[in-house]
Design a protein around this motif. Structure first.
Motif, mmCIF file in Angstrom:
data_model
loop_
_atom_site.group_PDB
_atom_site.id
_atom_site.type_symbol
_atom_site.label_atom_id
_atom_site.label_comp_id
_atom_site.label_asym_id
_atom_site.label_seq_id
_atom_site.Cartn_x
_atom_site.Cartn_y
_atom_site.Cartn_z
ATOM 1 N N VAL A 147 7.039 -27.976 -36.596
ATOM 2 C CA VAL A 147 5.889 -27.556 -35.558
ATOM 3 C C VAL A 147 6.293 -28.628 -34.482
ATOM 4 O O VAL A 147 6.051 -28.118 -33.170
ATOM 5 C CB VAL A 147 4.470 -27.779 -36.445
ATOM 6 N N ALA A 148 6.542 -29.971 -34.582
ATOM 7 C CA ALA A 148 6.698 -30.776 -33.612
ATOM 8 C C ALA A 148 8.036 -30.276 -32.772
ATOM 9 O O ALA A 148 7.899 -30.615 -31.598
ATOM 10 C CB ALA A 148 6.986 -32.263 -34.234
ATOM 11 N N VAL A 149 9.117 -29.723 -33.639
ATOM 12 C CA VAL A 149 10.151 -29.462 -32.884
ATOM 13 C C VAL A 149 9.889 -28.059 -32.174
ATOM 14 O O VAL A 149 10.177 -27.911 -30.812
ATOM 15 C CB VAL A 149 11.647 -28.814 -33.900
ATOM 16 N N ALA A 150 8.907 -27.201 -32.521
ATOM 17 C CA ALA A 150 8.382 -26.049 -31.745
ATOM 18 C C ALA A 150 7.900 -26.506 -30.564
ATOM 19 O O ALA A 150 7.644 -25.643 -29.652
ATOM 20 C CB ALA A 150 7.780 -25.117 -32.796
ATOM 21 N N GLY A 151 7.222 -27.606 -30.567
ATOM 22 C CA GLY A 151 6.641 -28.191 -29.265
ATOM 23 C C GLY A 151 4.943 -28.040 -29.327
ATOM 24 O O GLY A 151 4.523 -28.298 -28.233
ATOM 25 N N SER A 152 4.506 -27.829 -30.383
ATOM 26 C CA SER A 152 2.889 -27.937 -30.552
ATOM 27 C C SER A 152 2.401 -29.284 -31.085
ATOM 28 O O SER A 152 2.229 -29.426 -32.312
ATOM 29 C CB SER A 152 2.595 -26.521 -31.353
ATOM 30 N N LEU A 153 1.954 -30.188 -30.392
ATOM 31 C CA LEU A 153 1.616 -31.599 -30.582
ATOM 32 C C LEU A 153 0.375 -31.569 -31.408
ATOM 33 O O LEU A 153 0.235 -32.413 -32.368
ATOM 34 C CB LEU A 153 1.819 -32.468 -29.792
ATOM 35 N N PRO A 154 -0.663 -30.898 -30.944
ATOM 36 C CA PRO A 154 -1.994 -30.804 -31.489
ATOM 37 C C PRO A 154 -1.720 -30.232 -33.148
ATOM 38 O O PRO A 154 -2.348 -30.957 -34.124
ATOM 39 C CB PRO A 154 -2.720 -30.013 -30.963
ATOM 40 N N ALA A 155 -0.878 -29.349 -33.149
ATOM 41 C CA ALA A 155 -0.848 -28.887 -34.512
ATOM 42 C C ALA A 155 0.121 -29.709 -35.521
ATOM 43 O O ALA A 155 0.021 -29.861 -36.872
ATOM 44 C CB ALA A 155 -0.170 -27.473 -34.701
ATOM 45 N N THR A 156 1.093 -30.576 -34.905
ATOM 46 C CA THR A 156 1.586 -31.422 -35.623
ATOM 47 C C THR A 156 0.838 -32.497 -35.921
ATOM 48 O O THR A 156 0.974 -33.099 -37.140
ATOM 49 C CB THR A 156 2.813 -32.148 -34.756
ATOM 50 N N GLY A 157 -0.354 -33.027 -35.300
ATOM 51 C CA GLY A 157 -1.110 -34.113 -35.718
ATOM 52 C C GLY A 157 -2.172 -33.650 -36.823
ATOM 53 O O GLY A 157 -2.231 -34.307 -37.619
ATOM 54 N N VAL A 158 -2.495 -32.101 -36.710
ATOM 55 C CA VAL A 158 -3.031 -31.921 -37.755
ATOM 56 C C VAL A 158 -2.331 -31.862 -39.203
ATOM 57 O O VAL A 158 -2.949 -32.146 -40.218
ATOM 58 C CB VAL A 158 -3.689 -30.302 -37.475
ATOM 59 N N CYS A 159 -1.143 -31.419 -39.094
ATOM 60 C CA CYS A 159 -0.270 -31.474 -40.287
ATOM 61 C C CYS A 159 -0.024 -32.946 -40.687
ATOM 62 O O CYS A 159 0.130 -33.136 -42.034
ATOM 63 C CB CYS A 159 1.015 -30.632 -39.887
#
Length: 188
Positions: free
Chosen positions: A66-78
């Motif tokens: 998800v971080a490589v895809a560019g969504s930082l809020p979703a990365t934080g949730v994961c």
């Protein structure tokens, strides 16, 4: 250094001596000022913690994707979910009764209780209905009961049907005896 627990060709005598003796409490390398659990976590508890850690690894891999895809809020949730799973796995392994020079500690999944030795009246094994692997279903079994000098007894966490001792009645008997001995030794 031989590691007999890693090989399948060990002697039955060697297996009897390694499983029959409780954990040593007079280890010269071990400090007597530390909290110690006089029994090993059971295979069900360790297996459950391993599954939680495996799930956390998958969640961390998804966080990287998800971080490589560019969504930082979703990365934080994961990452937060993975940290929660890792914390839960560590707490799951640390459940049980711990003894130390300052008292008796009962660790639960979300909380713990520490009693100084002056508040511990007795620790004994009793026959009573116990919960099977922490589920609401009860079966007849043995439980290690800690009674206080004043107030109600502690909640029962160590039974012969919990995740540490299910299917291993001899291990429960040895652990209960070891806890009772350690309590008698450290109280006086």
């Amino acid at each position: 250094m031989p590691l007999p627990f890693l090989t399948a060709d060990r002697d039955s005598d060697d297996l009897a001596t390694t499983t029959a003796a409780p954990l040593p409490h007079e280890d010269p390398y071990e400090s007597r000022d530390r909290w110690r659990r006089p029994y090993r976590p059971g295979p069900a508890r360790v297996g459950g913690a391993a599954l939680l850690l495996l799930l956390a690894a998958y969640v961390l891999c998804s966080a990287a994707i998800v971080a490589v895809a560019g969504s930082l809020p979703a990365t934080g949730v994961c990452v937060a979910v993975a940290a929660l799973l890792i914390t839960l796995a560590v707490r799951l392994v640390r459940l049980g009764i711990w003894v130390g020079p300052r008292g008796l500690r009962q660790s639960g999944l979300l909380s713990g209780t520490t009693l100084p030795w002056s508040e511990v009246a007795e620790v004994r094994t009793v026959q009573q209905p116990v919960r099977l692997l922490g589920t609401p279903r009860t079966v007849q079994g043995q439980a290690l009961v800690v009674r206080r000098t004043q107030g109600e007894p502690l909640a029962v966490l160590v039974t012969d049907h919990n995740a540490d001792f299910v299917g291993r009645p001899m291990a429960f008997a040895m652990a209960a005896d070891a806890i009772e001995d350690w309590v008698a030794e450290l109280r006086h």
